[in-house]
Design a protein around this motif. Structure first.
Motif, short mmCIF file in Angstrom:
data_model
loop_
_atom_site.label_atom_id
_atom_site.label_comp_id
_atom_site.label_asym_id
_atom_site.label_seq_id
_atom_site.Cartn_x
_atom_site.Cartn_y
_atom_site.Cartn_z
N SER A 36 0.83 -1.20 0.00
CA SER A 36 0.00 0.00 0.00
C SER A 36 0.87 1.25 0.00
N ARG A 37 1.95 1.23 0.78
CA ARG A 37 2.85 2.39 0.83
C ARG A 37 3.48 2.66 -0.53
N PHE A 38 3.84 1.59 -1.24
CA PHE A 38 4.49 1.74 -2.54
C PHE A 38 3.50 2.00 -3.67
N GLY A 39 2.20 1.86 -3.40
CA GLY A 39 1.19 2.11 -4.42
C GLY A 39 1.13 1.05 -5.49
N LEU A 40 1.37 -0.22 -5.11
CA LEU A 40 1.39 -1.31 -6.08
C LEU A 40 0.18 -2.22 -5.89
N ASP A 41 -0.23 -2.87 -6.99
CA ASP A 41 -1.23 -3.93 -6.84
C ASP A 41 -0.50 -5.21 -6.44
N ARG A 42 -1.26 -6.26 -6.14
CA ARG A 42 -0.65 -7.48 -5.62
C ARG A 42 0.23 -8.17 -6.66
N ILE A 43 -0.15 -8.12 -7.91
CA ILE A 43 0.67 -8.75 -8.95
C ILE A 43 2.02 -8.03 -9.07
N SER A 44 1.99 -6.70 -9.03
CA SER A 44 3.23 -5.94 -9.14
C SER A 44 4.11 -6.13 -7.91
N ALA A 46 4.16 -8.78 -5.96
CA ALA A 46 4.72 -10.13 -6.05
C ALA A 46 5.93 -10.15 -6.97
N ALA A 47 5.81 -9.47 -8.11
CA ALA A 47 6.93 -9.41 -9.05
C ALA A 47 8.12 -8.68 -8.43
N ALA A 48 7.85 -7.60 -7.69
CA ALA A 48 8.94 -6.85 -7.05
C ALA A 48 9.67 -7.69 -6.01
N MET A 49 8.96 -8.63 -5.39
CA MET A 49 9.56 -9.50 -4.38
C MET A 49 10.14 -10.79 -4.97
N GLU A 71 13.53 -10.11 3.40
CA GLU A 71 13.51 -8.90 4.22
C GLU A 71 14.56 -7.90 3.74
N ILE A 72 15.75 -8.38 3.42
CA ILE A 72 16.79 -7.48 2.92
C ILE A 72 16.31 -6.75 1.67
N LEU A 73 15.65 -7.49 0.77
CA LEU A 73 15.13 -6.86 -0.45
C LEU A 73 14.09 -5.79 -0.12
N LEU A 74 13.18 -6.10 0.80
CA LEU A 74 12.16 -5.10 1.15
C LEU A 74 12.78 -3.88 1.81
N ARG A 75 13.83 -4.08 2.59
CA ARG A 75 14.49 -2.92 3.21
C ARG A 75 15.22 -2.09 2.16
N LEU A 76 15.68 -2.71 1.11
CA LEU A 76 16.25 -1.94 0.00
C LEU A 76 15.17 -1.10 -0.68
N TYR A 77 13.97 -1.67 -0.84
CA TYR A 77 12.87 -0.89 -1.40
C TYR A 77 12.47 0.25 -0.47
N LEU A 78 12.51 0.01 0.84
CA LEU A 78 12.19 1.09 1.79
C LEU A 78 13.19 2.23 1.68
N PRO A 81 12.40 3.34 -3.08
CA PRO A 81 11.21 2.63 -3.57
C PRO A 81 11.14 2.38 -5.07
N GLY A 82 12.06 2.89 -5.84
CA GLY A 82 11.98 2.70 -7.28
C GLY A 82 12.15 1.25 -7.68
N PRO A 83 11.67 0.88 -8.88
CA PRO A 83 11.77 -0.50 -9.34
C PRO A 83 13.22 -0.89 -9.64
N ALA A 84 13.51 -2.16 -9.52
CA ALA A 84 14.82 -2.67 -9.91
C ALA A 84 14.93 -2.70 -11.43
N PRO A 85 16.10 -2.40 -11.98
CA PRO A 85 16.26 -2.45 -13.44
C PRO A 85 16.19 -3.88 -13.96
N TRP A 86 16.05 -4.00 -15.26
CA TRP A 86 15.94 -5.33 -15.87
C TRP A 86 17.25 -6.09 -15.79
N THR A 87 18.35 -5.39 -15.87
CA THR A 87 19.65 -6.05 -15.83
C THR A 87 20.19 -6.05 -14.40
N GLN A 88 21.06 -7.01 -14.11
CA GLN A 88 21.65 -7.06 -12.79
C GLN A 88 23.05 -7.63 -12.85
N TRP A 89 23.82 -7.33 -11.81
CA TRP A 89 25.14 -7.93 -11.68
C TRP A 89 25.01 -9.42 -11.43
#
Length: 213
Positions: A36-44, A46-49, A71-78, A81-89
């Motif tokens: 709710s804080r991030f303004g996402l629906d459940r599908i989005s 889930a994908a973010a997690m 939890e570490i991932l969610l704390r990074l979003y906190l 809050p921006g989305p992770a890019p498509w590419t990653q290390w």
């Protein structure tokens, strides 16, 4: 007054949601609050997690702590809050970005360099909430890591100081689970902290090298 560390977290323990989230582990019920804080629906969300929608619904219904890497991932979003890019290390790229220069500083002493490498393997896996046994597959083979870690690797590459940002999220996560400080347990190697012999030290000739051509 020195704040006492919390006792080690029991996996089946329910988390008290009335405690501020920077002072306790994140639990399943926090997932919907954060969505709710991030303004996402459940599908989005889930994908973010990095989970399926069915798994998301299962997680959100629980009062027990999330897995450490989630939890570490969610704390990074906190923190950002921006989305992770498509590419990653890859894990190896992250290791080299974080510690390549530091490891190279020991090149004049091969024993110290190999001991430093083992210390940094332990530190890196701790930053992702995992055990040292994962290090070889992650760093040498770029294998054995899942979707959540891939998103973490994508998320941190956008940060000005990726290792510091990841460390902050991991420190909070582990401290609130009674796991102690990563900085204390897995310090960066220097001439004071490096041990080149003793129990648990691999023999140099059996230690694969990962840096360089």
């Amino acid at each position: 007054m020195t704040q006492m560390a919390p006792p080690p977290l029991r996996p089946e323990s329910s988390i008290d949601p009335s405690i501020p989230i920077d002072q306790r582990p994140l639990c399943g019920h926090d997932v919907e609050t954060l969505r709710s804080r991030f303004g996402l629906d459940r599908i989005s969300m889930a994908a973010a997690m990095g989970v399926t929608t069915n798994r998301y619904a299962e997680l959100a219904s629980k009062s027990t702590a999330l897995d450490a890497d989630q939890e570490i991932l969610l704390r990074l979003y906190l923190n950002n809050p921006g989305p992770a890019p498509w590419t990653q290390w890859t894990p190896r790229q992250a290791f080299e970005r974080f510690y390549g220069d530091l490891l190279a500083s020991f090149e004049d002493d091969s024993d110290k360099q190999e001991a430093a490498r083992m210390m940094l393997y332990r530190r890196l896996t701790a930053l992702f909430g995992r055990s040292y046994s994962r290090a070889y597959r992650w760093i040498e083979n770029n294998d054995g890591y899942g979707t959540v870690m891939k998103i973490i690797l994508a998320k941190i590459q956008c940060e000005k100081d990726p290792e510091f940002t990841l460390l902050a999220a991991a420190e909070t996560t582990m401290r609130n689970r009674g796991g102690g400080s990563i900085q204390t347990q897995f310090p960066l190697p220097d001439n004071k902290t490096i041990q080149t012999s003793g129990p648990g030290r691999p023999r140099k000739k059996r230690t694969p090298r990962i840096l360089g051509n």
